[in-house]
Scaffold this motif. Structure first.
Motif, short mmCIF file in Angstrom:
data_model
loop_
_atom_site.label_atom_id
_atom_site.label_comp_id
_atom_site.label_asym_id
_atom_site.label_seq_id
_atom_site.Cartn_x
_atom_site.Cartn_y
_atom_site.Cartn_z
N GLY A 177 7.25 16.63 140.86
CA GLY A 177 8.48 16.52 140.08
C GLY A 177 9.20 15.20 140.29
N PHE A 178 9.29 14.77 141.55
CA PHE A 178 9.94 13.48 141.83
C PHE A 178 9.16 12.33 141.21
N LEU A 179 7.83 12.38 141.28
CA LEU A 179 7.01 11.32 140.70
C LEU A 179 7.25 11.20 139.19
N ALA A 180 7.34 12.36 138.52
CA ALA A 180 7.55 12.34 137.07
C ALA A 180 8.96 11.89 136.71
N SER A 181 9.98 12.52 137.30
CA SER A 181 11.36 12.30 136.85
C SER A 181 11.95 10.99 137.34
N LEU A 182 11.53 10.51 138.51
CA LEU A 182 12.08 9.26 139.04
C LEU A 182 11.33 8.03 138.54
N GLY A 183 10.07 8.22 138.15
CA GLY A 183 9.27 7.07 137.78
C GLY A 183 8.77 7.10 136.35
N VAL A 184 7.82 7.95 136.07
CA VAL A 184 7.10 7.94 134.80
C VAL A 184 8.02 8.26 133.62
N PHE A 185 8.91 9.23 133.79
CA PHE A 185 9.78 9.68 132.71
C PHE A 185 10.59 8.53 132.12
N ALA A 186 11.19 7.71 132.99
CA ALA A 186 12.05 6.62 132.51
C ALA A 186 11.26 5.55 131.76
N LEU A 187 9.96 5.44 132.04
CA LEU A 187 9.14 4.39 131.43
C LEU A 187 8.60 4.79 130.05
N LEU A 188 8.52 6.09 129.80
CA LEU A 188 7.90 6.56 128.56
C LEU A 188 8.91 6.67 127.42
N LYS A 189 8.45 6.46 126.21
CA LYS A 189 9.28 6.63 125.02
C LYS A 189 9.49 8.11 124.73
N GLY A 190 10.66 8.45 124.16
CA GLY A 190 10.94 9.83 123.82
C GLY A 190 9.95 10.40 122.82
N ALA A 191 9.48 9.57 121.88
CA ALA A 191 8.52 10.04 120.88
C ALA A 191 7.22 10.48 121.55
N PHE A 192 6.76 9.69 122.53
CA PHE A 192 5.54 10.07 123.25
C PHE A 192 5.74 11.38 123.99
N LEU A 193 6.90 11.53 124.64
CA LEU A 193 7.17 12.75 125.40
C LEU A 193 7.19 13.97 124.48
N ALA A 194 7.76 13.82 123.29
CA ALA A 194 7.81 14.94 122.34
C ALA A 194 6.41 15.35 121.89
N ILE A 195 5.56 14.35 121.58
CA ILE A 195 4.19 14.66 121.16
C ILE A 195 3.39 15.27 122.31
N PHE A 196 3.55 14.72 123.50
CA PHE A 196 2.86 15.27 124.67
C PHE A 196 3.29 16.71 124.92
N PHE A 197 4.59 16.96 124.81
CA PHE A 197 5.13 18.32 124.93
C PHE A 197 4.41 19.25 123.96
N ALA A 198 4.33 18.84 122.71
CA ALA A 198 3.75 19.69 121.67
C ALA A 198 2.28 19.99 121.92
N LEU A 199 1.51 18.96 122.25
CA LEU A 199 0.07 19.13 122.43
C LEU A 199 -0.24 19.98 123.65
N PHE A 200 0.45 19.72 124.74
CA PHE A 200 0.15 20.46 125.96
C PHE A 200 0.59 21.91 125.84
N VAL A 201 1.74 22.13 125.26
CA VAL A 201 2.22 23.50 125.09
C VAL A 201 1.33 24.26 124.10
N GLY A 202 0.87 23.57 123.04
CA GLY A 202 -0.04 24.19 122.10
C GLY A 202 -1.35 24.62 122.76
N PHE A 203 -1.87 23.78 123.64
CA PHE A 203 -3.08 24.12 124.38
C PHE A 203 -2.85 25.34 125.28
N SER A 204 -1.73 25.34 125.99
CA SER A 204 -1.42 26.46 126.87
C SER A 204 -1.28 27.76 126.07
N ALA A 205 -0.65 27.66 124.90
CA ALA A 205 -0.46 28.85 124.06
C ALA A 205 -1.80 29.40 123.56
#
Length: 275
Positions: free
Chosen positions: A98-126
């Motif tokens: 969690g610290f690795l994601a929220s303190l580092g990677v999260f701030a570097l990524l664009k919101g559009a990428f995060l939204a698409i990643f959210f959709a694809l990963f959640v779709g796979f899990s579903a």
């Protein structure tokens, strides 16, 4: 003094909090799968830039899980459903990831990428959950090192999408032959370290970001956090009670159907923001 949201906005956030609290107790997902899409919409209506709105929705959603998880896990624990042995082994990796994601990677990524990643990963899990594939009967939870690594992956992925980890941890535990009701209850318990580690990271990494609305702590929008957290703790125990009264297969289908719907919405938002 920070301005408070208007009455209509408070009502909208309150209803969202009541719904996500119930789902947190029912499905062990911390409510984040529902919160992120709706918070993205609400922040957009508050004139927050689309890219930043996605990031703030993820961060605010995660912060509310600190409170929701406590209420939810207490209800599950009264029924003896939480596998604390599993929670203790997964938690250290969850905090580190969690610290690795929220303190580092999260701030570097664009919101559009995060939204698409959210959709694809959640779709796979579903999809995995909806198909209800049966694990090999001899499969068990991995050893300490394996659970440490699994916890790191759960914490990291949760930090990227603003969810309590249930969309990863519930399928993972059921794949390892942990009964569904135990997996949901244990996922609720894991929501607290996931939310605490990632929430602190979002608050720190969002300092000084341009365009944040009033009353923000880093990427976390405090008025929404206050209203949603207050309402969600009221309904989380009701969701936990309902979870123990539903058959396992139906619970999996409810979980999967919810994730499909929200994945589609976030995919649309991500593609629109990228364009």
């Amino acid at each position: 003094m920070c301005p408070m949201p208007d009455l209509l906005l408070i009502v909208e956030l309150g209803v969202l909090g009541l719904a996500t609290g119930f789902l947190a107790g029912l499905l062990g997902i911390g409510g984040g799968m529902l919160l992120v899409p709706f918070m993205t919409y609400i922040l957009g209506a508050q004139k927050v830039a689309p890219d930043l709105a996605v990031k703030m929705a993820i961060a605010t959603s995660m912060a509310t899980i600190v409170f929701t998880s406590i209420s939810s896990v207490r209800a599950h624990q009264r029924r003896g459903a939480v596998r604390w042995d599993i929670a203790r082994r997964l938690a250290p990796g969850i905090v580190a990831g969690g610290f690795l994601a929220s303190l580092g990677v999260f701030a570097l990524l664009k919101g559009a990428f995060l939204a698409i990643f959210f959709a694809l990963f959640v779709g796979f899990s579903a999809t995995q959950m909806f198909l209800d594939r049966k694990p090999a009967p001899t499969r068990q939870m991995p050893g300490n090192a394996g659970q440490l690594g699994a916890g790191g992956a759960i914490g990291f992925l949760s930090g990227l999408v603003g969810a309590g980890g249930g969309f990863v941890s519930v399928p993972f535990m059921t794949w390892c032959n942990v009964p569904m009701h135990n997996a949901v209850a244990t996922s609720a318990a894991l929501g607290f370290p996931i939310a605490l580690a990632n929430g602190l990271g979002y608050a720190i990494s969002g300092q000084g970001v341009h365009g944040l609305p009033a009353a923000s702590l880093g990427y976390i929008w405090l008025p929404a956090l206050a209203v949603i957290a207050t309402c969600s703790v009221l309904t989380a125990p009701l969701g936990a009670k309902a979870a123990h009264g539903l058959p396992v297969k139906r619970l999996k289908r409810v979980f999967a159907s919810l994730l499909f719907t929200l994945a589609a919405y976030m995919l649309f938002k991500g593609i629109a923001a990228a364009g």
